[in-house]
Write an enzyme that holds these catalytic residues in place. Structure first.
Site, short mmCIF file in Angstrom:
data_model
loop_
_atom_site.label_atom_id
_atom_site.label_comp_id
_atom_site.label_asym_id
_atom_site.label_seq_id
_atom_site.Cartn_x
_atom_site.Cartn_y
_atom_site.Cartn_z
N HIS A 330 47.84 70.20 -8.73
CA HIS A 330 47.05 71.14 -7.94
C HIS A 330 46.84 72.46 -8.64
O HIS A 330 45.87 73.16 -8.34
CB HIS A 330 47.69 71.37 -6.57
CG HIS A 330 47.41 70.28 -5.59
ND1 HIS A 330 48.16 69.12 -5.56
CD2 HIS A 330 46.45 70.15 -4.66
CE1 HIS A 330 47.68 68.33 -4.60
NE2 HIS A 330 46.64 68.92 -4.04
N GLY A 331 47.72 72.83 -9.53
CA GLY A 331 47.50 74.11 -10.20
C GLY A 331 48.57 74.45 -11.20
O GLY A 331 49.70 73.96 -11.12
#
Lengths: 498, 387
Positions: A330-331
């Site tokens: 996700h990041g």
């Protein structure tokens, strides 16, 4: 000074509306054998609205995977594995470079500073190609399935390119499987009134979730989470709950528009959300939230690690690894890793305590009240998920921990203030008017009622069964709600940043 | 088979689109389609404040309407003091000046060509004042364009494209350029085609619809004695206006706006200045021409939010400010203020700025009072300092 406009073609923009109408009309006007060209060309245009030159990166990975698929199928023995590895290395390498280079460099810097050294590795000013995480996983799914013998290698380069680049799901999924999507590009799709209108309705519903709910509550969330030192207690709790709905409405809204726009042209994409906040457990939540990603991790990471067909501690470790990797996907920030770890912890804790909890319910007699149990299960699951969202949304770990700390301590102060001050001195300063907050709450309530209705049967079928004046009343109501209560300042979708 | 779909799509969308267009056109809270400049000008020239629902989009029109209204009413005596400025000087108010009439010709987002246009307007009407305060922004000599960065719209200055004048001042610009003996600038104010597209966009804009519905049956323009009206924008009888009280005291929002501004503008014009441009030369001619008209010019530099200034400017003075103040010193023209807020003791954002570059009234007043003696020397008397 030359100002560069970096923008994706947002689904909630006039640009996309015109693009979609033109592509759809021309699609049905063209003979089937030319349609793939139209879709590929329009998908290229869609992608190049962002940073045109980045299409070369996408093109490179497409060529590698296309060739890898063919050679995996043609080869035997270890050679097949080498071709698969080559494809995976190129994909993961591209993703790793663009997404994690500076994050890794940051950590090396911190480590070396701790040891009294300087980091000589330069930082790079890299713009993350839009949708990289999504189409990389989709491409990897293809080569893996060809390797496993579940999918024949696609010989048509244009069709394969379209599989990776199909514009409705190019930038934020759903992450499709080749078995589902590839054959559809070969099938001739005819115009079907019911299918087209259902697709349009789904797009309208997605737009409602995005502009009426997600973008409206975003004001509060951004105010609080971007200025955490100016808020405490109640404000953090409200902002976190609102973020839970913001991210759901933003992402599921996008998915609905993606699925709806594909449906108009006759393509069936997989469902990505299934009323996740009505889940009664974290396990159920992950069968309802971002389904295309969770099934991808299950099939390509969890099961290859052994899944649950291993010793119990190894099983728990497998689960934890999957959630850590999911968090990192996700990041490039430790906050996402913590978010993933929290969910892993939740799941493992639930598994470990399953029998104890069942025994407790029997002992207390609560087992005779299944509705009450369900209600509390839903509430607890939502609370756990919302708590984890703090780490997802906060810009850094210290800020996330500050929010966690102040949510409790500050809440106590706020309650005291509320009870002692009977006038309206108590102000949260959330940056949203009471009217706007009421609109947001009513819209969220409406959405959840729709989800509840969907549990009893298809809402689409129910709407189609209504008398024509009621049906059209609903259509006008939806359109007017979007027009009157939507936020039209062209904010991007949250998941575009992944 | 497509007809059924087309019919139903039209049945749904046409009434909604029509309703949007009708509401936007007839309510028109921001005067996009109907000119309410004369109505507002009439209120201002009568000596009253005008409360309007939304910030007008055609300020140049308002300025020409004010002059037209004065001529219509036979108010042919020029003001003692006038201000040519932008939103950053909108807080220069008549309460500062002792005796005499003062008018603030605000053109939000204005640039040098707008000032030359205003000069042309007032000179051709024989209404040039005794004293003219010209407010300079760091981007007065640069065109500002709307760009999308990370899917958010921002207004940024771009020295690579020519300046354009407010469309309603384009005729006056021609007059002004003639008065300054300058070659006519050939770039049109606004491309007429893109203006039409803009109007169509506004006609069917959902955001504009929401704004107009908010007005509902309420008034779009009315007279008020107050400087602030809840949910209304107030233009004072002296031509200026103030940011709303809520905007001024919300230091959290101010800080956020300033941080956002910094993020977008790092490496921009603040560090470069543009003293070699053609427009700087025009500015010098404008000041000299004003002097020749027996008008005493005063150059005013409005301070920037310290957070932004410290983030963008490396030196104690912005190059363009240095160049202008040097020219003023050479020509004996008074200049007051500075882009640098620290020179006037404004080191923190606090409640001194309503965003990244708009100082509140108390800041503007205090700058004028700090130069009271110099202003008095040239004949501008300030009222007693009540700050």
């Amino acid at each position: 000074m030359c100002w560069q406009n970096f923008a994706v073609m947002l689904f909630n923009s006039l640009h996309f509306l015109l693009f979609f109408i033109i592509v759809s009309v021309v699609y049905f006007a063209l003979p089937h054998k030319y349609r793939w060209m139209l879709l590929l060309g329009s998908s290229c245009y869609f992608y190049m609205v962002f940073v045109p030159i980045y299409i070369l990166i996408l093109g490179f990975t497409i060529v590698v995977d296309y060739l890898a698929g063919i050679y995996i199928e043609k080869s035997e023995g270890k050679l097949r594995r080498y071709f698969l590895l080559a494809s995976l290395i190129v994909n993961v390498g591209t993703l790793g470079f663009f997404k994690y280079y500076n994050f890794l460099n940051d950590n090396i810097t911190n480590f070396l500073h701790g040891a009294g050294y300087e980091n000589q590795i330069p930082y790079l000013d890299i713009l993350l190609p839009v949708g990289l995480s999504f189409h990389t996983f989709q491409a990897m799914s293809y080569t893996i399935e060809v390797y496993r013998g579940h999918q024949k290698a696609e010989r048509h380069f244009g069709i394969y390119s379209l599989y990776v680049m199909f514009y409705p799901q190019l930038v934020a999924g759903p992450i499709e499987r080749p078995q589902n999507l590839l054959p559809q590009f070969h099938e001739e799709k005819s115009y079907d009134y019911q299918r087209v209108t259902d697709g349009l309705k789904l797009m309208a519903w997605g737009l409602f979730k995005k502009v009426v709910i997600a973008d409206r509550v975003a004001t509060v969330v951004d105010n609080v989470y971007d200025n955490p030192m100016n808020y405490n207690g109640t404000a953090f709790i409200i902002a976190t709950i609102l973020f839970s709905f913001q991210i759901f409405c933003d992402f599921s809204g996008y998915s609905d528009i993606a699925i709806g726009s594909a449906q108009v042209m006759g393509f069936k994409l997989m469902k990505n959300f299934n009323s996740p906040y009505q889940s009664r457990s974290i396990q159920e939540f992950w069968s309802r939230w971002h389904i295309s990603l969770s099934t991808w991790f299950k099939d390509y990471l969890y099961i290859p690690l052994g899944g649950n067909r291993v010793k119990i501690y190894r099983w728990y470790l497998n689960l934890f690894i999957v959630f850590l990797v999911s968090g990192l996907w996700h990041g490039a920030n430790w906050t996402f890793v913590v978010w993933g770890a929290l969910h892993g912890f939740y799941l493992i804790f639930a598994l470990i305590t399953a029998s104890i909890r069942t025994k407790l319910l029997i002992l207390t007699g609560l087992v005779k009240l299944p509705r009450l149990i369900n209600f509390f299960n839903v509430l607890i699951t939502f609370s756990l998920v919302s708590f984890a969202w703090i780490f997802f949304r906060a810009k850094s770990l210290p800020i996330a921990l500050h929010i966690v700390e102040e949510s409790t301590r500050g809440l106590y102060d706020n309650l005291i203030e509320l009870t002692l001050n009977k006038t309206l001195n108590f102000r949260l300063g959330l940056g949203i008017s009471p009217f706007e907050l009421i609109i947001a709450i009513l819209s969220i309530t409406l959405m959840e009622l729709v989800h509840l209705k969907q549990r009893r049967g298809s809402i689409r079928v129910w709407i189609n069964s209504l008398p024509v004046y009621q049906r059209w009343g609903l259509y006008y109501l939806l359109a007017l709600s979007i027009l009157l209560f939507g936020v039209f300042d062209q904010s991007s979708f949250i998941y575009f940043q992944f | 088979m497509y007809k059924k779909l087309l019919l139903k799509v039209m049945l749904l969308s046409v009434p909604i689109v029509l309703l949007t267009g009708l509401v936007n056109y007839f309510v028109d809270g921001a005067f996009v389609f109907k000119d309410r400049s004369s109505e507002i000008a009439s209120i201002l020239v009568s000596g009253n404040n005008a409360a309007i629902k939304y910030v007008p989009s055609n300020w140049g029109d308002l300025q020409t309407a004010v002059v037209a209204e004065k001529i219509k009413r036979g108010r042919l005596t020029p003001n003692d003091i006038m201000v040519f400025g932008t939103s950053r000087s909108s807080e220069i108010n008549s309460g500062l000046f002792h005796g005499g009439a003062m008018f603030n010709c605000v053109i939000p987002g204005g640039n040098l060509l707008d000032y030359i246009g205003l000069y042309g307007l007032y000179k051709s009407s024989n209404l040039l004042p005794k004293y003219l305060i010209i407010s300079i922004d760091p981007w007065t000599f640069h065109e500002r364009v709307s760009v999308t960065i990370n899917n958010k719209r921002h207004s940024v200055a771009d020295p690579n494209i020519p300046l354009t004048v407010n469309p309603d001042l384009s005729k006056n610009l021609v007059q002004g350029m003639r008065f300054l003996d300058l070659e006519n600038i050939s770039n049109p104010a606004v491309n007429k085609e893109s203006n039409k597209i803009g109007l169509i966009k506004e006609l069917f804009s959902p955001s504009y619809l929401q704004s107009n519905i908010e007005i509902g049956l309420g008034k779009v323009v009315f007279i008020t004695n107050n400087n602030f009206e809840s949910d209304y924008f107030v233009i004072r009888s002296d031509g200026g206006y103030s940011q709303s009280k809520e905007t001024q005291i919300d230091s959290i929002k101010v800080k956020k706006k300033s941080m956002d501004f910094l993020e977008i503008h790092r490496g921009n014009f603040f560090l470069k200045g543009d003293t070699s441009s053609l427009y700087f030369n025009y500015f010098q001619k404008l000041l000299l021409a004003i002097k020749k008209d027996q008008v005493t010019p005063v150059v005013y530099f409005s301070p920037i939010n310290p957070l932004v200034y410290d983030g963008l400017v490396q030196d104690t003075i912005v190059p363009i400010e240095y160049a202008i103040s040097s020219f003023c010193s050479t020509e004996g023209i008074l200049y007051i203020g500075s882009f640098n807020p620290h020179k006037y003791g404004y080191h923190n954002t606090g409640t001194n700025f309503s965003d990244s570059y708009h100082p509140v009234r108390s800041v503007v007043n205090s700058i004028f009072y700090k130069h009271e003696a110099e202003l008095k020397k040239i004949g501008i008397a300030l009222t007693s300092n009540s700050n």
